[in-house]
Design an enzyme around this catalytic site. Structure first.
Site, PDB file in Angstrom:
ATOM      1  N   ASP A   1     -13.100  -0.721  13.053  1.00  0.00           N
ATOM      2  CA  ASP A   1     -12.013   0.136  12.557  1.00  0.00           C
ATOM      3  C   ASP A   1     -12.066   1.485  13.275  1.00  0.00           C
ATOM      4  OD1 ASP A   1     -10.983  -1.721  10.792  1.00  0.00           O
ATOM      5  OD2 ASP A   1     -12.128  -0.964   9.073  1.00  0.00           O
TER       6      ASP A   1
ATOM      7  N   LYS B   1     -16.860  -4.824   2.689  1.00  0.00           N
ATOM      8  CA  LYS B   1     -17.315  -4.100   3.885  1.00  0.00           C
ATOM      9  C   LYS B   1     -18.644  -3.362   3.676  1.00  0.00           C
ATOM     10  CE  LYS B   1     -12.798  -3.428   6.074  1.00  0.00           C
ATOM     11  NZ  LYS B   1     -11.873  -2.476   6.698  1.00  0.00           N
TER      12      LYS B   1
HETATM   13  P1  NAP Z   1     -10.213   2.075  -0.286  1.00  0.00           P
HETATM   14  O1  NAP Z   1     -11.560   2.153   0.291  1.00  0.00           O
HETATM   15  O2  NAP Z   1      -9.995   1.367  -1.586  1.00  0.00           O
HETATM   16  O3  NAP Z   1      -9.651   3.584  -0.430  1.00  0.00           O
HETATM   17  C1  NAP Z   1      -8.387   3.835  -0.987  1.00  0.00           C
HETATM   18  C2  NAP Z   1      -7.977   5.247  -0.662  1.00  0.00           C
HETATM   19  O4  NAP Z   1      -6.636   5.458  -1.148  1.00  0.00           O
HETATM   20  C3  NAP Z   1      -8.849   6.305  -1.328  1.00  0.00           C
HETATM   21  O5  NAP Z   1      -8.857   7.453  -0.496  1.00  0.00           O
HETATM   22  C4  NAP Z   1      -8.068   6.566  -2.631  1.00  0.00           C
HETATM   23  O6  NAP Z   1      -8.359   7.811  -3.208  1.00  0.00           O
HETATM   24  C5  NAP Z   1      -6.671   6.558  -2.094  1.00  0.00           C
HETATM   25  N1  NAP Z   1      -5.641   6.324  -3.102  1.00  0.00           N
HETATM   26  C6  NAP Z   1      -5.374   5.157  -3.746  1.00  0.00           C
HETATM   27  N2  NAP Z   1      -4.317   5.324  -4.575  1.00  0.00           N
HETATM   28  C7  NAP Z   1      -3.916   6.621  -4.439  1.00  0.00           C
HETATM   29  C8  NAP Z   1      -2.881   7.404  -5.026  1.00  0.00           C
HETATM   30  N3  NAP Z   1      -2.037   6.881  -5.920  1.00  0.00           N
HETATM   31  N4  NAP Z   1      -2.747   8.692  -4.650  1.00  0.00           N
HETATM   32  C9  NAP Z   1      -3.595   9.226  -3.731  1.00  0.00           C
HETATM   33  N5  NAP Z   1      -4.604   8.549  -3.144  1.00  0.00           N
HETATM   34  C10 NAP Z   1      -4.756   7.250  -3.498  1.00  0.00           C
HETATM   35  O7  NAP Z   1      -9.187   1.376   0.733  1.00  0.00           O
HETATM   36  P2  NAP Z   1      -9.204   1.463   2.328  1.00  0.00           P
HETATM   37  O8  NAP Z   1      -9.851   0.262   2.887  1.00  0.00           O
HETATM   38  O9  NAP Z   1      -9.695   2.814   2.720  1.00  0.00           O
HETATM   39  O10 NAP Z   1      -7.641   1.333   2.661  1.00  0.00           O
HETATM   40  C11 NAP Z   1      -6.786   2.450   2.563  1.00  0.00           C
HETATM   41  C12 NAP Z   1      -5.461   2.145   3.263  1.00  0.00           C
HETATM   42  O11 NAP Z   1      -5.684   1.870   4.646  1.00  0.00           O
HETATM   43  C13 NAP Z   1      -4.749   0.916   2.709  1.00  0.00           C
HETATM   44  O12 NAP Z   1      -3.376   1.178   2.724  1.00  0.00           O
HETATM   45  C14 NAP Z   1      -5.088  -0.181   3.688  1.00  0.00           C
HETATM   46  O13 NAP Z   1      -4.086  -1.184   3.743  1.00  0.00           O
HETATM   47  C15 NAP Z   1      -5.120   0.616   4.991  1.00  0.00           C
HETATM   48  N6  NAP Z   1      -5.965  -0.008   6.027  1.00  0.00           N
HETATM   49  C16 NAP Z   1      -5.375  -0.368   7.182  1.00  0.00           C
HETATM   50  C17 NAP Z   1      -6.124  -0.930   8.184  1.00  0.00           C
HETATM   51  C18 NAP Z   1      -5.448  -1.311   9.473  1.00  0.00           C
HETATM   52  O14 NAP Z   1      -6.041  -2.012  10.303  1.00  0.00           O
HETATM   53  N7  NAP Z   1      -4.242  -0.858   9.685  1.00  0.00           N
HETATM   54  C19 NAP Z   1      -7.500  -1.148   8.021  1.00  0.00           C
HETATM   55  C20 NAP Z   1      -8.083  -0.771   6.824  1.00  0.00           C
HETATM   56  C21 NAP Z   1      -7.301  -0.209   5.817  1.00  0.00           C
HETATM   57  P3  NAP Z   1      -9.475   7.933  -4.372  1.00  0.00           P
HETATM   58  O15 NAP Z   1     -10.783   8.031  -3.662  1.00  0.00           O
HETATM   59  O16 NAP Z   1      -9.103   9.159  -5.100  1.00  0.00           O
HETATM   60  O17 NAP Z   1      -9.361   6.694  -5.226  1.00  0.00           O
END
Ligand code: NAP
Length: 278
Positions: free
Chosen positions: A105, A69
């Site tokens: 998003d 992205k």
């Molecule tokens: P990302 O950019 O990799 O960010 C991951 C996030 O999760 C960061 O804030 C990270 O914190 C945090 N995190 C990961 N493991 C953790 C833990 N054990 N404890 C606390 N925080 C933790 O991923 P993303 O794209 O933002 O996606 C995040 C979530 O949103 C995922 O579950 C994804 O499936 C969901 N999502 C859903 C949609 C939808 O359409 N429904 C769209 C996009 C994403 P740090 O910065 O500290 O690593």
């Protein structure tokens, strides 16, 4: 399919799990468009070449998912306001050889939150997570509520998001998330916690204390209700999981690709059928 079939799709790595082909192809069939939506598994090193190839091939557009992205924002000729704010692109539209980058998003979170329940303009929202999804959620909420609180396990990422939004945002230390949840009107969970297993970012005790909260959106989704949504509903908080946002962002992308309203109910049925078969 024939020589006039139009091409679009989703690019990611990995991408085999993506529900986007099922959602978009259901809409294309419903609208009787001569078009196909495919999934492309592309390594980061090959992403820019792939986008150039799709542009040269006359593709209509692409959805972009993890891990591309941010790179997508670099390869586009122009970015819309949301893509610029979030610093990431999840939808590319090719027009006259130019690639425009969008972030649906943001629209996905906005529409999902509104669908869950009414929000007052003087509300306070807590966004838990400051990755790509958390950034989109925080920007969506910044346009809807008075103040957005951002909490992230890695504090520097939360601070970066806060400073990009400005004075309507504030950082909540990670350990204070449970306390903060008790003082807000809206909660959006945007970390990966809960993707697998029964873990939830807020437990029953914390949700019980979240008396002000009228709307909770968990961006995580799976074959069943997520533990966070289950507990929130148990204590009477109107909630939805990430499938609702997924469909709304897909509908917004479809409208950008085709310039006409998306058959949202068809897309929703397709998503639910794939994510929660039977
Ligand atoms: P990302 O950019 O990799 O960010 C991951 C996030 O999760 C960061 O804030 C990270 O914190 C945090 N995190 C990961 N493991 C953790 C833990 N054990 N404890 C606390 N925080 C933790 O991923 P993303 O794209 O933002 O996606 C995040 C979530 O949103 C995922 O579950 C994804 O499936 C969901 N999502 C859903 C949609 C939808 O359409 N429904 C769209 C996009 C994403 P740090 O910065 O500290 O690593």
């Amino acid at each position: 399919m024939d020589a006039a079939t139009k091409l679009c799709g989703v690019v990611g790595h990995p991408v085999a799990h993506s529900l986007s082909p099922a959602i978009h192809n259901a809409a294309l069939r419903h609208d009787k468009r001569n078009a196909v939506y495919l999934a492309f598994d592309v390594l980061p090193d090959e992403f820019a070449t792939f986008v150039d190839g799709m542009r040269a091939a006359g593709a209509v557009g692409l959805n972009v998912t993890i891990p591309h992205k941010r790179a997508a924002a670099e390869v586009c000729d122009v970015l819309d306001e949301q893509a610029h704010q979030v610093g990431a692109v999840n939808t590319i539209v090719f027009t006259d050889g130019k690639a425009s980058g969008h972030n649906t998003d943001v629209a996905g979170v906005t529409a999902a939150v509104k669908e869950i329940g009414p929000i007052e303009p003087d509300a306070t929202a807590l966004v838990i997570g400051a990755g790509g999804a958390g950034r989109a959620a925080a920007w969506a909420l910044a346009a809807m509520v008075k103040e957005v609180w951002v909490a992230n396990r890695t504090a520097a990422r939360a601070e970066k998001l806060r400073s990009s939004i400005g004075r309507t945002a504030k950082v909540i230390p990670w350990r204070e998330v449970p306390t903060a949840a008790a003082s807000v009107d809206v909660i959006v969970h945007a970390t990966s916690v809960g993707l697998e297993g029964d873990e939830a970012i807020l437990g029953p005790y914390e949700l019980q204390k979240a008396k002000r909260c009228g709307v909770l959106l968990d961006l995580v989704y799976g074959p069943d209700e997520t533990p966070l949504v289950r507990e929130a509903r148990r204590v009477g908080i109107a909630s939805a999981d990430g499938l609702m946002m997924l469909v709304h962002q897909a509908a917004a992308a479809y409208e950008l690709f085709w310039g006409s309203p998306a058959p949202a109910a068809v897309m929703r049925r397709a998503a639910a059928g794939m994510a929660r078969p039977g």
